[in-house]
Design an enzyme around this catalytic site. Structure first.
Site, PDB file in Angstrom:
ATOM      1  N   ASP A   1      35.261 106.150  91.753  1.00 39.97           N
ATOM      2  CA  ASP A   1      35.882 105.807  93.026  1.00 39.97           C
ATOM      3  C   ASP A   1      36.446 104.393  93.032  1.00 39.97           C
ATOM      4  O   ASP A   1      36.214 103.607  92.111  1.00 39.97           O
ATOM      5  CB  ASP A   1      34.881 105.999  94.183  1.00 39.97           C
ATOM      6  CG  ASP A   1      33.497 105.431  93.867  1.00 39.97           C
ATOM      7  OD1 ASP A   1      33.396 104.576  92.956  1.00 39.97           O
ATOM      8  OD2 ASP A   1      32.532 105.835  94.523  1.00 39.97           O
TER       9      ASP A   1
ATOM     10  N   ASN B   1      22.144 107.365 101.829  1.00 35.41           N
ATOM     11  CA  ASN B   1      22.454 108.558 102.638  1.00 35.41           C
ATOM     12  C   ASN B   1      22.671 109.801 101.761  1.00 35.41           C
ATOM     13  O   ASN B   1      23.124 110.822 102.242  1.00 35.41           O
ATOM     14  CB  ASN B   1      23.687 108.301 103.510  1.00 35.41           C
ATOM     15  CG  ASN B   1      24.943 108.066 102.681  1.00 35.41           C
ATOM     16  OD1 ASN B   1      24.894 108.039 101.457  1.00 35.41           O
ATOM     17  ND2 ASN B   1      26.074 107.899 103.348  1.00 35.41           N
TER      18      ASN B   1
END
Ligand code: PGA
Length: 248
Positions: A74, A143
């Site tokens: 990313d 998360n």
């Protein structure tokens, strides 16, 4: 070791150092077995030690990056390559400029691309053209994200434009001088892109990753915990230290 009837292999090591060494050994074995391997790399604090180990192994003549191809997971949207917070910069500083990888074999999504759509499509095509990723290295967000695939994203996603989760913005703002400077968007390989890698290693260290790792390997496979999709992959090794593994 097979855990709970699932295919995820879990390796529990003493600490961050051991995790880094173990991961570097797997990467080295991959490269030595196939010198033109396609490697998927990750950024963040977790793999820094692994890159340090790889540089040591390279300097000692134990691994050669001359023919490997690298694809990063990313990149932040809107950051120039030269920005010290960009993942381009991170990879150059933490690995690439210290080893003999060829520039043309370094691939990281372009955060300044004029057309994000074209950038994402081309990134996928480049991965396809080299025959797919042989070994993908992953960290995990608190998360449960992998790459910047935030909770609730469909498992079918390929490389795409991402709006970062509040939790990710908060966690990663530690690298920026203020939370306002932290980008809120990114380009990330999708879950589907990651799942097509032939082999995956997922690294985690420290107690703040305990819950995410527990849900990822022991919980239900659900887009709410993106890393839980790895339970469906046939060749995953999760390397965690004792602190992270406490609930397993
Ligand atoms: P970290 O990030 O390695 O900096 O903890 C991991 C991630 O968010 O994937």
């Amino acid at each position: 070791m097979m855990q709970g009837g699932k295919m995820v292999e879990i390796v529990i090591v003493k600490d961050y150092n051991e995790m880094s060494k173990k991961a570097a050994k797997i990467v080295t074995t991959q490269i030595n077995g196939k010198p033109n391997s396609v490697l998927g790399f990750a950024t963040g604090d977790t793999p820094r030690g692994m890159y340090e180990e790889l540089i040591k192994l390279y300097n000692n003549g134990n691994v050669d990056f001359a023919d490997i191809k690298a694809f990063n997971l990313d990149e932040y949207y809107g950051l120039e390559k030269e920005n010290p917070q960009s993942y381009h910069y991170y990879m150059m500083e933490n690995l690439f400029r210290h080893v003999n990888i060829k520039n043309e074999n370094i691939h990281i999504p372009e955060g300044m691309a004029e057309s994000i759509e074209i950038e994402c499509e081309e990134y996928e095509n480049k991965i396809k053209k080299v025959g797919g990723i042989d070994l993908q290295v992953l960290g995990i967000g608190r998360n449960g994200h992998i790459g910047f695939n935030e909770p609730d994203l469909k498992f079918e996603a390929r490389t795409h434009f991402v709006k970062l989760d509040d939790d990710t913005i908060k966690a990663n703002s530690r690298f920026f001088s203020s939370i306002q400077e932290m980008p809120t968007k990114a380009i990330s390989m999708g879950i589907k892109t990651i799942m097509q890698a032939k082999k995956i290693i997922l690294l985690a260290s420290g107690k703040e990753k305990r819950d995410a790792i527990f849900k990822a390997v022991r919980g239900e496979t659900t887009p709410e915990v993106p890393a839980s999709v790895l339970q469906r992959h046939p060749n995953v090794i999760v390397i965690v230290d004792e602190e992270t593994a406490a609930l397993l």
